[in-house]
Design an enzyme around this catalytic site. Structure first.
Site, PDB file in Angstrom:
ATOM      1  N   GLU A 128      -9.171   8.373   9.359  1.00  0.00           N
ATOM      2  CA  GLU A 128     -10.413   7.604   9.491  1.00  0.00           C
ATOM      3  C   GLU A 128     -11.666   8.463   9.326  1.00  0.00           C
ATOM      4  O   GLU A 128     -12.670   8.267  10.013  1.00  0.00           O
ATOM      5  CB  GLU A 128     -10.442   6.845  10.817  1.00  0.00           C
ATOM      6  CG  GLU A 128      -9.324   5.815  10.928  1.00  0.00           C
ATOM      7  CD  GLU A 128      -9.412   4.957  12.186  1.00  0.00           C
ATOM      8  OE1 GLU A 128     -10.194   5.304  13.090  1.00  0.00           O
ATOM      9  OE2 GLU A 128      -8.700   3.933  12.259  1.00  0.00           O
ATOM     10  N   GLU A 273      -1.699   1.881  10.270  1.00  0.00           N
ATOM     11  CA  GLU A 273      -1.833   1.437  11.664  1.00  0.00           C
ATOM     12  C   GLU A 273      -2.129  -0.053  11.678  1.00  0.00           C
ATOM     13  O   GLU A 273      -2.909  -0.547  10.866  1.00  0.00           O
ATOM     14  CB  GLU A 273      -2.989   2.127  12.402  1.00  0.00           C
ATOM     15  CG  GLU A 273      -2.783   3.553  12.794  1.00  0.00           C
ATOM     16  CD  GLU A 273      -3.987   4.102  13.583  1.00  0.00           C
ATOM     17  OE1 GLU A 273      -4.798   3.288  14.096  1.00  0.00           O
ATOM     18  OE2 GLU A 273      -4.125   5.331  13.666  1.00  0.00           O
TER      19      GLU A 273
END
EC number: 3.2.1.39
Length: 370
Positions: A128, A273
């Site tokens: 991220e 995820e």
């Protein structure tokens, strides 16, 4: 029918039944193998690595994501046949980008020393990292780090076995509605375009963290709970010929569209995820989490309107982790730290565990009648 045929009838029935049961089990397990689970370790009460890997095996979870090259976990994974997405943490990205010697050392110590006993499938360089979040200071180092790790993997003779990518979140998407109009943020294209080009040229997938929960909890007035939980009874979004009944598909397909607009039409996606918290914030309830996870596991076998077929997906996370913040981050686990399941989920097995005694007992009963 001859006498020998009559005597063979029960045996043939047993063999036929066993074959059908094994085929049924194989189909269910094959579908479930689209699913992996993220192994986070930010808790002070978690089981040891060997116990955790045994739990993966006993629950028939065939894929695992590690966020860093924890050698205890990698040792426990040896010989397990579990496919691994291995993380190179954000804290190492700048160092790896600074020179090939650092990338070679990292690959030797964390990949080659464990290969092939550990089935490493991906290296996720960073998690991220984005120019629009608190990780912006790492953005200029990410693609160089990916390139260096890719070269080091090739030098180690593993280029045909391990793909190098990075894990991104939806903050990089500027437009996501309708999904066919998905695009990366204009102010982030300088960052995303080189990543997309690298993945296209190396034939690696983009790793994407997709959380309908956060979209729903941030905008419950416009996004419905059923749409977020895969339970909407009707089409919610009509996008040309494509129909969307769940937010997960809409988010996923918006990233596919963004990739195509960036010259990455051939780049696949792995959902690195996805999950739903069971407590700690608005919409975070046990029932919602159980519904989302159960439906996600089933849906991963099917694909999205834009890309039908199994979606390789990693559920976040294996355990509730009590050292995470804010509060809702503590409640994403499939299991409590005592290894007890929080939900009745099916990873291709009965009640979360493949209970072969059902098949064995049925067959034994028939054979005993011969």
């Amino acid at each position: 029918m001859s006498t020998s045929d009559k005597h063979n009838t029960p045996q043939m029935a047993a063999i036929t039944l066993l074959g059908l049961l094994l085929v049924a089990s194989t189909i269910e397990i094959a579908g479930a193998q689209s699913i992996g689970v993220c192994y986070g370790m930010l808790g002070n009460n978690l089981p040891n690595h060997w116990e955790v890997i045994q739990l993966y095996k006993s629950r028939n979870i065939g894929r695992l994501r590690l966020y860093d090259p924890n050698h205890g976990a990698l040792q426990a994974l040896k010989g397990s046949n579990i496919e691994v997405m291995l993380g190179l943490p954000n804290s190492d990205v700048k160092h790896i980008a600074s020179g090939m010697e650092h990338a070679r050392w990292w690959v030797q110590k964390n990949v080659k020393d464990f290969w092939p006993d550990v089935k490493i499938k991906y290296i996720a360089v960073g998690n991220e990292i984005s120019p629009v979040t608190g990780t912006s200071y790492l953005t200029s180092f990410l693609t160089p780090a990916m390139v260096n790790i890719y070269k080091a993997i090739g030098e180690a003779g593993l280029g045909n076995n391990i793909k190098v990518s990075t894990s991104v979140d939806m903050t990089l998407i500027g437009n996501s509605y309708p999904p066919s109009q998905g695009s990366f943020r204009n102010d982030a294209r300088w960052f995303t375009d080189p990543i997309v080009g690298f993945l296209r040229d190396t034939r690696a997938p983009l790793l994407v963290n997709i959380y309908p929960y956060f979209s729903y909890s941030g905008n419950p007035g416009q996004i419905s709970l059923p749409y977020s939980l895969f339970t909407a009874p009707n089409v919610v979004v009509q996008d040309g010929s494509r129909q969307y009944r769940n937010l997960f598909d809409a988010m996923l397909d918006s990233v596919y569209a963004a990739l195509e607009r960036s010259g990455g039409a051939s780049v696949g996606i792995v959902v690195s995820e996805s999950g739903w918290p069971s407590a700690g914030a608005f919409g975070a309830t046990y029932d919602n989490a159980a519904t989302y996870l159960r439906n996600l596991i089933q849906h991963a076998k099917e694909g999205s309107p834009r890309k039908p077929g199994p979606i390789e997906t990693y559920i976040f996370a294996m355990f509730d982790e009590n050292n995470k913040n804010p509060e809702l981050e503590k409640h994403f686990g499939l299991f409590s730290p005592n290894k007890q399941p929080k939900y009745n989920l099916n990873f291709g097995v009965s009640g979360g565990v493949w209970d072969s005694s059902v098949e064995t007992n049925a067959t034994a009963s028939l054979i005993s009648e011969m």
